[in-house]
Motif scaffolding. Structure first.
Motif, PDB file in Angstrom:
ATOM      1  N   ASN A  73       0.850  -1.188   0.000  1.00  0.00           N
ATOM      2  CA  ASN A  73       0.000   0.000   0.000  1.00  0.00           C
ATOM      3  C   ASN A  73       0.888   1.241   0.000  1.00  0.00           C
ATOM      4  OD1 ASN A  73      -1.706   2.156   0.635  1.00  0.00           O
ATOM      5  ND2 ASN A  73      -2.972   0.920   1.994  1.00  0.00           N
ATOM      6  N   ILE A  85      -8.229  -8.666  -2.337  1.00  0.00           N
ATOM      7  CA  ILE A  85      -8.337  -7.244  -2.606  1.00  0.00           C
ATOM      8  C   ILE A  85      -8.206  -7.044  -4.103  1.00  0.00           C
ATOM      9  CG2 ILE A  85      -7.298  -4.996  -2.136  1.00  0.00           C
ATOM     10  CD1 ILE A  85      -6.045  -6.394   0.383  1.00  0.00           C
ATOM     11  N   VAL A 109      -7.469  -4.582  -7.141  1.00  0.00           N
ATOM     12  CA  VAL A 109      -6.786  -3.320  -7.404  1.00  0.00           C
ATOM     13  C   VAL A 109      -6.826  -3.054  -8.904  1.00  0.00           C
ATOM     14  CG1 VAL A 109      -4.601  -2.064  -7.235  1.00  0.00           C
ATOM     15  CG2 VAL A 109      -5.226  -3.702  -5.458  1.00  0.00           C
ATOM     16  N   ASN A 123      -4.571   2.063 -10.467  1.00  0.00           N
ATOM     17  CA  ASN A 123      -4.084   2.326  -9.111  1.00  0.00           C
ATOM     18  C   ASN A 123      -2.722   1.711  -8.835  1.00  0.00           C
ATOM     19  OD1 ASN A 123      -6.273   3.898  -8.348  1.00  0.00           O
ATOM     20  ND2 ASN A 123      -7.468   2.108  -7.770  1.00  0.00           N
ATOM     21  N   VAL A 162      -4.492   2.185  -2.604  1.00  0.00           N
ATOM     22  CA  VAL A 162      -5.703   1.515  -2.141  1.00  0.00           C
ATOM     23  C   VAL A 162      -6.484   2.477  -1.268  1.00  0.00           C
ATOM     24  CG1 VAL A 162      -6.629  -0.453  -0.862  1.00  0.00           C
ATOM     25  CG2 VAL A 162      -4.531  -0.706  -2.172  1.00  0.00           C
ATOM     26  N   ARG A 163      -7.806   2.489  -1.447  1.00  0.00           N
ATOM     27  CA  ARG A 163      -8.649   3.388  -0.632  1.00  0.00           C
ATOM     28  C   ARG A 163      -8.749   2.896   0.789  1.00  0.00           C
ATOM     29  NH1 ARG A 163     -13.594   4.087  -4.807  1.00  0.00           N
ATOM     30  NH2 ARG A 163     -12.282   4.281  -6.592  1.00  0.00           N
TER      31      ARG A 163
END
Length: 80
Positions: free
Chosen positions: A13, A60, A62, A66, A79-80
């Motif tokens: 991240n 997750i 992605v 991103n 990543v949000r």
């Protein structure tokens, strides 16, 4: 770059520096033959492994947009 090479890299991240895990799958657009997103399987501790025996694995997703940088050993993602 080969898929097997991507699988060996750690996904990190960008904001927190947290290791998210390794790439486990790709979402492909078969009309344009491009990668749309990557699926990262969450890095699991002992307790998370026990949880996965009861519940479904956490992955997750992605988007390719991103991905910030692909380095020698890691892939940095937003990543949000």
């Amino acid at each position: 770059m080969k898929y097997t090479v991507l699988q060996e890299k750690l996904v990190v991240n960008e904001r927190t520096g947290e290791i998210l895990g390794h790439i486990r799958d790709l979402h492909l657009n078969l009309n344009t033959f491009t990668i749309e997103s990557i699926l990262v399987q969450e890095r699991r501790s002992f307790f998370r492994r026990l949880k996965c025996l009861i519940f479904e694995d956490v992955k997750i997703s992605v988007s390719v947009d991103n991905i910030v940088r692909i380095g020698k050993d890691i892939i940095v993602v937003r990543v949000r």
